[in-house]
Design an enzyme around this catalytic site. Structure first.
Site, PDB file in Angstrom:
ATOM      1  CB  CYS A  79       3.428 -11.465  -0.283  1.00  0.00           C
ATOM      2  SG  CYS A  79       4.185  -9.952   0.355  1.00  0.00           S
ATOM      3  CB  CYS A 191       2.433  -5.221  -5.421  1.00  0.00           C
ATOM      4  SG  CYS A 191       1.534  -5.266  -3.846  1.00  0.00           S
TER       5      CYS A 191
END
Length: 272
Positions: A79, A191
């Protein structure tokens, strides 16, 4: 703080806010097919990128504590938001366990791939707002020019399975217009959800732009780190990953099949 003995047979733990980390899981499976993999997607609390730093750091600690129950030899923070704002929390919670964050791996690869010295970065609001990618890229070469762009709608589009959809294309065209006239030759998918939408992003960015997928970069980094510490699993056997989510296991199952192209192993529903 962990004090358990690291073993080559121990699993690699991977966590993300939702399904985005599956891009990392897939890359690690390809690079390290003999490794036991443990994946946690915090589907009850996705997205992380719109949350405050205090909340993100709290989630990072809780996610790490969950993986630590399985005594991993390596934790991969799949993440970018956590990598940008709470990697120190993960490292502190993990103790003697090896930790890799996707952000630094992606930044290093981008810095080495660019030829023009102009790099674009797309990510969540929190990741872009932290300026972590720009700092990490310039640590590699302070002459590089970085243009960041927050793309907050990409995560919900990926989570809803809008992988190659007119709505996704419309949103992507709007976001990527930020790079018009910037003459970038490299675009970092900052991301881990974004590679799920790579086909659309790539078609709009054009063939002249090199796409940097941090999932591939972190898989390479994981192999290098485990080898350095003598922790590569030497078994020739392959195993299915152990998958955990905090909500909506059936939806996760559908998206897993869509993205990974294989049937889903059992999914464990865990409370946070």
């Amino acid at each position: 703080m962990s004090q358990h003995k690291l073993s080559s047979c121990s699993p690699i733990g991977i966590f993300d806010s939702g399904i985005g980390g599956l891009t990392v899981l897939k890359a690690v499976q390809a690079a390290l097919p003999s490794e036991r993999l443990l994946y946690f997607g915090d589907t009850a609390r996705v997205p992380y990128g719109t949350k405050s730093q205090v909340t993100i750091r709290k989630y990072a600690r809780e996610d790490t504590e969950l993986l630590m129950k399985h005594q991993p030899k390596l934790i991969i923070v799949a993440c970018n938001t956590v990598s940008a704002l709470a990697l120190d929390v993960v490292e502190q919670t993990a103790g003697d366990i090896l930790v890799i964050g996707v952000l630094k791996a992606g930044a290093e690869l981008a810095a080495h791939r660019t030829k023009s010295g102009r790099i674009g970065v797309i990510g969540t609001q929190a990741t872009i707002g932290s300026n972590a990618y720009s700092c990490a890229i310039r640590e590699e070469n302070d002459a590089l020019e970085v243009t960041p762009k927050a793309c907050p709608l990409f995560v919900p589009l990926a989570e809803e399975g809008f992988i190659d959809h007119p709505a996704t294309r419309l949103v992507a065209e709007e976001y990527l217009s930020a790079f018009t006239g910037k003459e970038i030759d490299t675009l970092v998918l900052g991301c881990t959800h974004y590679p799920i939408l790579r086909k659309v992003i790539e078609s709009i960015a054009g063939p002249q732009i090199t796409i940097i997928d941090s999932a591939e970069a972190v898989a390479s980094k994981a192999k290098e780190l485990l080898s350095k510490h003598g922790l590569l699993n030497q078994s020739s056997a392959t195993t299915l990953p152990h998958l955990m989510v905090s909500d909506l296991p059936q939806k996760f199952r559908e998206l897993y099949r869509l993205f990974m192209g294989t049937e889903l192993p059992d999914v464990e529903l865990v409370g946070m």
